[in-house]
Each structure stands twice: as structure tokens, then as C-alpha cells.
Motif scaffolding. Structure first.
Motif: not given
Ligand code: PLP
Length: 390
Positions: A113-121, A123-125, A131-141
Motif C-alpha cells: 500500500i502507498i498513499q498518493p499523492p506521494v513521492y513518485y519512486p 510507485f516504481g519500487m 509487487r502489486v500496488l494497492s492505492l489508498n489515496p489521501l483525502k483533501l478535506e
């Protein structure tokens, strides 16, 4: 410390200055992108490096106890985190650390799991290592980014083995609170998820914000996590390549050290180690002055945007020297804005979409630079925005 003094970095083999034209495919750009600073390192670091250079013999380094103690001392003084020096494992950078940890502690096909928007490397790593990316996007509130805990619990399944935390968070500038980290850690413990806590921006907190090392919260959190740290962002030493992991859990540490061995990652940079120790031992006052200067720079940008460019909005940063600026209200297609910034403004910024889909419409501006450089950048930004809107 006179942080206003300009320094010519052109011709110094700097990625930010000399690599800019190649990276962006445009000539004569005003660089406000990659995350290093336009300031010299603290004087004691320069002196320690000079002594090392003068010695003239640059063979394989041995890491003395004093280097370990400079780290334990720094973490204790700055972050009230007492660590055992045996938990420290050196490596050439935080990016190599993350990749090594992924190899050591997960299998091909595992979800991370990574939490975008996030330091782009990040994703690549994950993806380049199959391995498989699982995204938990941050919420802008209400102008502040938050972790979406409900969504996090929904995406976790049996294949989910790891979460990469960015703390403080590049690019949105959050310094996660103890409560937020507690909640995140509890979810990870409940679901047997290991945490890589990338805390490379730990020392760069603004306006009295306090960074809490994830692993310092409890023995349980220390046991499931690996903290990645370096003096590189703090003291502008990225080119000397010295970083380290803190791995309190013996079993995890053995696996990571074994992976380092497999990849042949034994060697350290003699100058990096010298710079690290000098910075942690003598750099505290310099860092405090730096952060006052960065706080002033934040204010400079904020005031300018409020008065001159009210349609774009600064996300109030709590840490890092990277500003995350919301341009969505311009209603200009992001590729058009990107082109105009490069071709008309000659301004090199990081585009928000490179940090993940939910970064689209944002730009990241590096303000670890002289006020005069920022003022020139803001002037160019205004010209571009006035022209794309006009
Ligand atoms: C969150 C984060 N992690 C890691 C890095 C790079 O670390 P290193 O140069 O030690 O590989 C950066 C650089 O900007 C960063 O922002």
C-alpha cells in the motif's frame, strides 16, 4: 548563516541546475524542482569533508562508534527517540533501502500500500519489483490532507503485506500526528502488515510542528516497522549518499541485512559517513536557522499567491521545503499549464500528476532557496498564469 546569499550552482554537476535542460527538454529554465537545497551544508560538515579530502587516501571505510552515537544522539535530542545502536543498518540512500526491504520482506505478487499523492519512486519500487500496488489515496478535506482509514481497511486483503508510509509526507507537507499514526499502526498490526516508514523529512518541520517517529510510539509498532532515515534532506547532503534503516526487530533486521548481502550492498561512501557524523554532531544550530528561513519563504509564497494569484491555493505545509500548490481552480488543462510553465515561464517545477492521479492540477515548488530566486520564480508563475487565463 546568511541564507540570502546567492551561490552559483551552474557547472557544479547539479541535477537541479545542470540536469534541468535535459530532464525537461527546454533551455534556460529557472529550477524549483528536485528536492535539494541551494544552500551550502553547515560549516563543520564542510570542514570535516575538507579534512577527509586533505588526507588523500580514500580506501574502504570502517564505521566508527562515534558515527553510530551521532545518530542515536540526534534521534534522542531531536525526536525523543531512544534507539539501540545495533538496530542501525547503513545503506547508500532511502530509495535503495526501500527497494531492499521490499525484496527482503515480501514476495513477488504481494500487495504493497502507498498513499498518493506521494513521492513518485514509491510507485516504481513496488511495480518494478513485481509487487502489486494497492492505492489508498489521501483525502483533501478543508485544505488539509488526511489518511482515508475507512478506505484503507477496505483495500486490505490476504495478499496485502506491506505499507509504505511517507512521514512527513512529500509532496503534501503533512506532519502526521501521533493519533493518526496510532490509528494507522493499529490497522497494520491487526492485519499483519509491515510498515516501511520513510522519515527522510523528519527534521524539516515548520512552525512548531512535532514529528513523531512511527516506531517510537510503542514496542508493537517498532516490531512491525523499518524506519528509513538520512541526513541528506536535512543538511543538503544528498550527493554524498549516506542513509540508514532502523530495524528494532531482530528477525526483520537479519532478513534485510541478508538481502543487502545478496545484492552486494556492503560498501559505504567514506565522505557520506564523515558528512553524516559532522552534521548530526554539529549541525543543530544551522538547522534551526534554516527552518526559520524556510518558514519565512513559506510566508513569502503564501502572501504572493493570496494577493497576486488568488485563484491558486497553497496547501499549508507542516513540514518539508516542498510546497504543494492547488491550481485546479484555474480550469486550465494540466498539460497546457505544464507546457506554458516550461515554454513561456521557463520555470521548472514538479507536476502534481507525477505523484499520482489525484495530484493532477497541482504543482510542487521547492523553496529551499534564496528569497531572490523564489521571487523570480513567482514572477514567472504569475506571468504564465495571467497568460493562460487571459
Ligand atoms: C520521501 C522521500 N524519500 C526518499 C527520497 C530520496 O532518498 P535518497 O536520495 O536517500 O534515495 C526523497 C527525496 O526527495 C524523498 O522525498
Amino acid at each position: 548563516m546568511n541564507f540570502d546569499q546567492l551561490h552559483n550552482r551552474k557547472g557544479s554537476d547539479s541535477a537541479k541546475w545542470d540536469g534541468v535542460n535535459k530532464y525537461f527538454g527546454e533551455q534556460d529554465l529557472h529550477p524549483m524542482w528536485v528536492a535539494d537545497m541551494d544552500f551550502p551544508a553547515p560549516q563543520p560538515v564542510i570542514e570535516a569533508l575538507n579534512d577527509k579530502v586533505e588526507h588523500g587516501i580514500y580506501g574502504y571505510p570502517h564505521v566508527p562508534d562515534s558515527t553510530y552515537q551521532s545518530i542515536t544522539g540526534w534521534l534522542s535530542q531531536r525526536h525523543q527517540w531512544e534507539i539501540n545502536q545495533d538496530w542501525i543498518s547503513f545503506i547508500l540512500g532511502v530509495v535503495p533501502a526501500i527497494s531492499t526491504i521490499i525484496h527482503a520482506l515480501t514476495e513477488v505478487g504481494d500487495k504493497i500500500i502507498i498513499q498518493p499523492p506521494v513521492y513518485y519512486p514509491f510507485f516504481g519500487m513496488v511495480e518494478d519489483n513485481e509487487r502489486v500496488l494497492s492505492l489508498n489515496p489521501l483525502k483533501l478535506e478543508d485544505g488539509q490532507y488526511k489518511i482515508d482509514f475507512d478506505h484503507l481497511e477496505q483495500i486490505i486483503d490476504n495478499e496485502t503485506k506491506m505499507l509504505i508510509l511517507c512521514s512527513p509526507h512529500n509532496p503534501v507537507g503533512r506532519v502526521w500526528s501521533k493519533d493518526e499514526l496510532q490509528k494507522l499502526g493499529d490497522i497494520c498490526i491487526k492485519n499483519n502488515i509491515l510498515v516501511i516508514s520513510d522519515e527522510i523529512h523528519a527534521d524539516l518541520t515548520l512552525n512548531g510542528q512535532k514529528h513523531v517517529p512511527f516506531a517510537s510510539i510503542s514496542k508493537e509498532f517498532a516490531d512491525i516497522s523499518i524506519t528509513c532515515l538520512a541526513p541528506s534532506k536535512t543538511f543538503n547532503l544528498a550527493g554524498t549518499q549516506a542513509a540508514y534503516m532502523i530495524i528494532p526487530n531482530d528477525g526483520l533486521r537479519k532478513k534485510v541485512d541478508n538481502q543487502k548481502k545478496k545484492q552486494g550492498l556492503y560498501a559505504l561512501n567514506i565522505f557520506g559517513l564523515t558528512a553524516l557524523e559532522a552534521a548530526y554532531t554539529h549541525g543543530g544550530i544551522w538547522l534551526d536557522s534554516l527552518m526559520e528561513y524556510i518558514e519565512d519563504n513559506v510566508k513569502l509564497v503564501k502572501d504572493f499567491l493570496e494577493t497576486e494569484l488568488p485563484s491558486i491555493r497553497l496547501i499549508e505545509p507542516e513540514g518539508t521545503y516542498l510546497l504543494w500548490i492547488d491550481c485546479r481552480a484555474l480550469n486550465v488543462e494540466h498539460k497546457k499549464l505544464e507546457r506554458a510553465l516550461l515554454k513561456e515561464g521557463k520555470l521548472a517545477l514538479n507536476q502534481g500528476y507525477t505523484f499520482g492521479e489525484n495530484g493532477q492540477g497541482f504543482i510542487r515548488m521547492n523553496i529551499a532557496t534564496q528569497k531572490a530566486h523564489i521571487q523570480e520564480g513567482l514572477k514567472r508563475l504569475k506571468q504564465v498564469i495571467d497568460s493562460v487565463q487571459g
